[in-house]
Design a protein around this motif. Structure first.
Motif, PDB file in Angstrom:
ATOM      1  N   GLY A 221       0.623  -1.231   0.143  1.00  9.11           N
ATOM      2  CA  GLY A 221      -0.049   0.005   0.042  1.00  9.11           C
ATOM      3  C   GLY A 221       0.887   1.234  -0.058  1.00  9.11           C
ATOM      4  N   PRO A 222       0.170   2.326   0.301  1.00  8.08           N
ATOM      5  CA  PRO A 222       1.176   3.707   0.187  1.00  8.08           C
ATOM      6  C   PRO A 222       1.886   3.741   1.218  1.00  8.08           C
ATOM      7  N   CYS A 223       2.128   3.056   2.500  1.00  3.99           N
ATOM      8  CA  CYS A 223       3.024   3.086   3.508  1.00  3.99           C
ATOM      9  C   CYS A 223       4.100   2.392   3.040  1.00  3.99           C
ATOM     10  N   GLY A 224       3.612   1.084   2.693  1.00  2.59           N
ATOM     11  CA  GLY A 224       4.940   0.227   2.395  1.00  2.59           C
ATOM     12  C   GLY A 224       5.714   0.619   1.299  1.00  2.59           C
ATOM     13  N   LEU A 225       5.148   0.938   0.155  1.00  2.00           N
ATOM     14  CA  LEU A 225       5.621   1.616  -1.235  1.00  2.00           C
ATOM     15  C   LEU A 225       6.521   2.681  -0.999  1.00  2.00           C
ATOM     16  N   THR A 226       6.083   3.371  -0.148  1.00  2.00           N
ATOM     17  CA  THR A 226       6.865   4.987   0.390  1.00  2.00           C
ATOM     18  C   THR A 226       8.049   4.641   0.916  1.00  2.00           C
ATOM     19  N   ALA A 227       7.948   3.720   2.045  1.00  2.00           N
ATOM     20  CA  ALA A 227       9.174   3.472   2.683  1.00  2.00           C
ATOM     21  C   ALA A 227      10.250   2.600   1.742  1.00  2.00           C
ATOM     22  N   GLY A 228       9.767   1.758   0.947  1.00  2.00           N
ATOM     23  CA  GLY A 228      10.744   1.007  -0.186  1.00  2.00           C
ATOM     24  C   GLY A 228      11.232   1.982  -0.976  1.00  2.00           C
ATOM     25  N   TYR A 229      10.655   2.949  -1.245  1.00  2.00           N
ATOM     26  CA  TYR A 229      10.931   3.941  -2.155  1.00  2.00           C
ATOM     27  C   TYR A 229      12.115   4.738  -1.590  1.00  2.00           C
ATOM     28  N   TYR A 230      11.984   5.177  -0.285  1.00  2.00           N
ATOM     29  CA  TYR A 230      13.152   5.854   0.160  1.00  2.00           C
ATOM     30  C   TYR A 230      14.242   5.199   0.777  1.00  2.00           C
ATOM     31  N   LEU A 231      13.864   3.987   1.355  1.00  2.00           N
ATOM     32  CA  LEU A 231      14.966   3.202   1.680  1.00  2.00           C
ATOM     33  C   LEU A 231      15.947   2.539   0.350  1.00  2.00           C
ATOM     34  N   SER A 232      15.173   2.351  -0.762  1.00  2.59           N
ATOM     35  CA  SER A 232      15.990   1.922  -2.006  1.00  2.59           C
ATOM     36  C   SER A 232      16.878   3.290  -2.317  1.00  2.59           C
ATOM     37  N   ARG A 233      16.272   4.512  -2.243  1.00  2.00           N
ATOM     38  CA  ARG A 233      17.229   5.685  -2.350  1.00  2.00           C
ATOM     39  C   ARG A 233      18.326   5.830  -1.836  1.00  2.00           C
ATOM     40  N   GLN A 234      18.422   5.045  -0.450  1.00  2.00           N
ATOM     41  CA  GLN A 234      19.375   5.096   0.501  1.00  2.00           C
ATOM     42  C   GLN A 234      20.351   4.058   0.297  1.00  2.00           C
ATOM     43  N   GLY A 235      20.189   3.194  -0.918  1.00  6.86           N
ATOM     44  CA  GLY A 235      21.355   2.288  -1.060  1.00  6.86           C
ATOM     45  C   GLY A 235      20.802   0.842  -0.703  1.00  6.86           C
ATOM     46  N   HIS A 236      19.710   0.566  -0.072  1.00  3.64           N
ATOM     47  CA  HIS A 236      19.441  -0.597   0.580  1.00  3.64           C
ATOM     48  C   HIS A 236      18.557  -1.291  -0.349  1.00  3.64           C
TER      49      HIS A 236
END
Length: 609
Positions: A221-236
C-alpha cells in the motif's frame, strides 16, 4: 509594556543590560480609541498604535504604491488603518499578514488568536499536511505556470502526487486562510495539475551506493511502497511482498477508477520500481520471523486495514449481505459482481460512499445509504458525499439497522431512528437509539461498510509481536519499532484505518528509523531541484479578496455510468487546465511571507553582567 509581543527574552535581557526598569515607565492607559474588528482576518486596536509606520512600509513593500493601509484622519486625530477606503478589501489588500508581523505593539493582530507559530515557521496549510509538503511554494510556482518545478517541490515529500491530487482529503484546505475571505484554495486539485505534467524532479538524482543491506516490506500500500522507495534511494535492497495479484493496497483494491484511474496508479508504482524496489505480488507471508531467517536485515510490516468490520446484528450472515471491501475489491479486479434492484449501504465513510456509487454503476436501480449520525459527522470526503447525492443516491441520516430478515427474494431491514448525544472518543456526537422509533425498509441486497480493521495473518506462531486489544501492532515511541528486533511496523497496522497521505507520512517515518538501524543517516529527503519561492512582494490585483474558487470540471452525471469490460469507470473529475490552475493558484494569500521577515535577535548573546 502595551503588548505581550514585546515580552521577549531578548528584549528583556537587553533592558536589564542597559538598566531599564519596568517601574521607570508609567502603566499603559487605554485612550478609549476604537478597535476595528470589521476587517477579514485582522483587527486594528488603535489604542496600542504608536504611529511607527512599520506596517505602512511593509504593506507598500509587498503590494507597491499605494498600499492597503496608511495614515488617515479619524476621530479628530491621525491614525493608521485601511486607506483610502475603510475596507481592506477595497484597498487591494493581499491579506498576507506582513503588517501584523512587523507591528511591535500588538495594535495589529490576527483575528481569533491567529495561526502564526514561530517555533514552526510554516503556513497553516503546510502545518496541516501529514506529509509536510511545502504548499505555498508549489502553489506560487503554479501561479507562475512553472508546473515542472511545482511537481518537483511536491515530489520532495511524497511518492504518489498524482494519486494524492485525486484522493487526498486535503486537511490543508481546512486550514487555508483564504477561507476567511471567500473559499479555500483548491490545493489538492493544484497538486494534480502539477503532478500530471511531465516533471523534472529527478534530473539531479545520483546513483546510490549499495549498502549491502536488505529490507523486506510486507504489504504494497502507500505506506509500504513509500518506505520502500526511500530505503531504496538510501542504497538498501528492498523487496515488497504483496498477497494480492496487483500492488497498491487499498489504492488498488478499494478506490474506484472513477476517482483514481488504474493507469495513474500504475504510473506512480512504476516510479517506485524505477527507484530499485522489487515488488513480488501473489506472495503471502506467514511469518515475519522467517523473513529474517531468510537473510533480510530488517522487516517492515505495512499490511494495512482492509478487513471489513461486522455489523454485529441478527441476519448479517444472509447471502444478500455483502462485504463492502470485498465488493470493491471484486470490481477492481474485474470480477463484475451481479448487482440489481434496490440496494442498502450501511456506513458513512469513503468505503460506504464508494460502494454506493460503484453499485449504481454496476446496475442497481436505487441506492440508499443508512448512516447513524448526521451529515456533519460523516467521515467521508465532502466532495464524494456531494457527488453521491448528485448521482441520485439517497442518504438516510440518523438511521441504523438493528436486524435483517429474509423475506423471499428480499431483505427486510429493521432500522431504528437515532439522536445525537455527548461526544465520544472520536470527537463526534454519540448516536443514541430513540425508543419506539423502529421501522422496516425493504431491499434486494445490503452492503456493509461501517469500517475496516487491520490484517494480522502475517504473524506466525514463532513471532512475538505484541498486538493491542484493537488488533494493532504495538510499537515504541519511535512509532515504528516493534518488540521484535529487526521488525518494524507502520501505517494502518499501527494507527488503524487512515488516509493515503497519512500512510505516506508513516512510510517516510519508517524509512528514517530503518535506515538508521541499518547504519544510515536517516536523511531520506534531499532536495533534487532547487526552486526559489516568492519574495516579499505580490502583485496588486483588483478585486483580489473576492476572487472565487475555480470550479473543477466534471463529467456530466449521465455519462458517468459507462462501465468498460474490465470494470473501469470514466474519471469524474477532469482536472484543471493550465489556465485554470494558474488562475486558482493566484488566489493564494501567500501568508507564509511573514516568516521571511528576519526574527528579532536576542541581545546580548550571553549574560555576563
Amino acid at each position: 509594556l502595551p503588548s505581550p509581543r514585546l515580552n521577549m527574552p531578548g528584549l528583556n535581557d537587553l533592558a536589564e543590560y542597559i538598566g531599564v526598569r519596568e517601574e521607570d515607565f508609567p502603566p499603559y492607559v487605554s485612550r478609549n480609541l476604537p478597535i476595528d474588528r470589521d476587517q477579514p482576518l485582522f483587527e486594528f486596536d488603535h489604542n496600542r498604535c504608536i504611529l511607527c509606520e512599520l506596517c505602512i512600509r511593509a504593506c507598500k513593500k509587498e503590494i507597491g504604491e499605494p498600499g492597503a493601509i496608511d495614515f488617515s484622519p479619524r476621530e479628530g486625530r491621525m491614525m493608521v488603518g485601511p486607506f483610502p477606503s475603510p475596507s481592506l478589501k477595497e484597498n487591494g489588500c493581499r491579506f498576507c499578514g506582513l503588517c501584523v508581523e512587523v507591528c511591535p505593539t500588538g495594535a495589529l493582530n490576527d483575528r481569533d488568536g491567529g495561526w502564526v507559530d514561530h517555533s514552526r515557521p510554516q503556513a497553516p496549510c503546510t502545518q496541516a499536511c501529514p506529509a509536510g509538503i511545502d504548499v505555498p511554494r508549489y502553489v506560487w510556482l503554479i501561479g507562475q505556470r512553472r508546473f515542472d518545478e511545482a511537481a518537483a517541490v511536491i515530489r520532495e515529500e511524497v511518492t504518489f502526487p498524482r494519486v494524492l491530487g485525486r484522493v487526498c482529503p486535503h486537511p490543508c484546505e481546512e486550514k487555508c486562510q483564504r477561507a476567511g475571505l471567500t473559499e479555500s484554495i483548491a490545493i489538492a486539485a493544484l497538486k494534480r495539475a502539477a503532478a500530471d505534467q511531465n516533471v523534472i524532479w529527478d534530473q539531479n538524482s545520483h546513483a546510490v551506493v549499495a549498502t549491502g543491506k536488505s529490507v523486506a516490506i510486507v504489504g504494497s500500500g502507500p505506506c509500504g511502497l513509500t518506505a520502500g522507495y526511500y530505503l531504496s534511494r538510501q542504497g538498501h535492497s528492498v523487496t515488497v511482498l504483496e498477497e494480492m495479484p496487483e500492488p497498491g493496497g487499498m489504492m488498488q483494491m478499494c478506490i474506484p477508477s472513477y476517482r483514481l484511474p488504474r493507469h495513474v496508479l500504475a504510473q506512480e508504482i512504476e516510479e517506485v520500481k524505477r527507484a530499485g524496489v522489487l515488488i513480488k505480488t501473489g506472495t503471502k507471508v506467514a511469518s515475519v520471523g522467517k523473513l529474517l531467517q531468510q537473510g533480510y536485515d530488517a522487516v517492515l510490516v505495512a499490511t494495512g486495514a482492509h478487513r471489513s468490520l461486522k455489523l454485529g446484528i441478527e441476519g448479517e450472515s444472509d447471502p444478500g449481505v455483502i462485504n463492502g471491501v470485498a465488493f470493491l475489491k471484486d470490481v477492481s479486479f474485474g470480477k463484475m459482481p451481479h448487482i440489481e434492484g434496490q440496494i442498502a449501504v450501511v456506513g458513512g465513510g469513503n468505503v460506504a460512499i464508494d460502494s454506493a456509487r460503484v453499485a449504481l454503476r454496476m446496475g442497481a436501480r436505487k441506492i440508499t445509504i443508512l448512516y447513524r449520525r448526521s451529515r456533519a459527522e460523516m467521515p467521508a470526503d465532502v466532495e464524494q458525499v456531494e457527488a453521491a447525492l448528485e448521482e441520485g443516491i439517497e442518504i438516510r441520516f440518523l438511521t441504523t439497522p438493528v436486524r435483517i430478515i429474509r423475506k423471499g427474494d428480499y431483505l427486510q431491514v429493521e432500522c431504528v431512528q437515532m439522536k445525537l448525544g455527548e461526544k465520544d472518543a472520536s470527537g463526534r456526537q454519540r448516536p443514541i437509539p430513540i425508543e419506539g422509533s423502529e421501522y422496516v425498509l425493504e431491499f434486494d441486497s445490503l452492503i456493509a461498510a461501517i469500517g475496516e480493521t487491520v490484517e494480522t495473518s502475517f504473524i506466525g506462531e514463532d513471532d512475538y509481536l505484541q498486538v493491542s486489544s484493537r488488533g494493532l501492532i504495538a510499537v515504541d515511541n519511535s512509532g515504528v519499532t516493534t518488540h521484535m528486533p529487526g521488525v518494524y511496523a507502520a501505517g494502518d497496522v499501527v494507527s488503524g484505518p487512515s488516509t493515503v497521505v497519512e500512510a505516506i507520512a508513516m512510510g517516510k517515518k519508517a524509512s528514517v528509523v530503518i535506515d538508521k538501524y541499518l547504519g544510515g543517516s536517516g536523511d531520506i529527503r534531499g532536495r533534487r531541484v532547487e526552486v526559489a519561492g516568492p519574495g516579499l512582494r505580490a502583485e496588486k490585483v483588483d478585486g483580489f479578496a473576492d476572487l472565487n474558487r475555480v470550479a473543477m470540471p466534471r463529467v456530466p452525471v449521465a455519462q458517468r455510468m459507462a462501465v468498460s469490460s474490465n470494470g473501469d469507470f470514466p474519471e469524474v473529475e477532469l482536472g484543471f487546465t493550465g489556465d485554470m490552475a494558474a488562475k486558482e493558484a493566484n488566489r493564494c494569500l501567500q501568508c507564509q511571507l511573514r516568516f521571511g521577515i528576519s526574527p528579532i535577535v536576542s541581545m546580548p548573546a550571553e549574560k555576563e553582567y
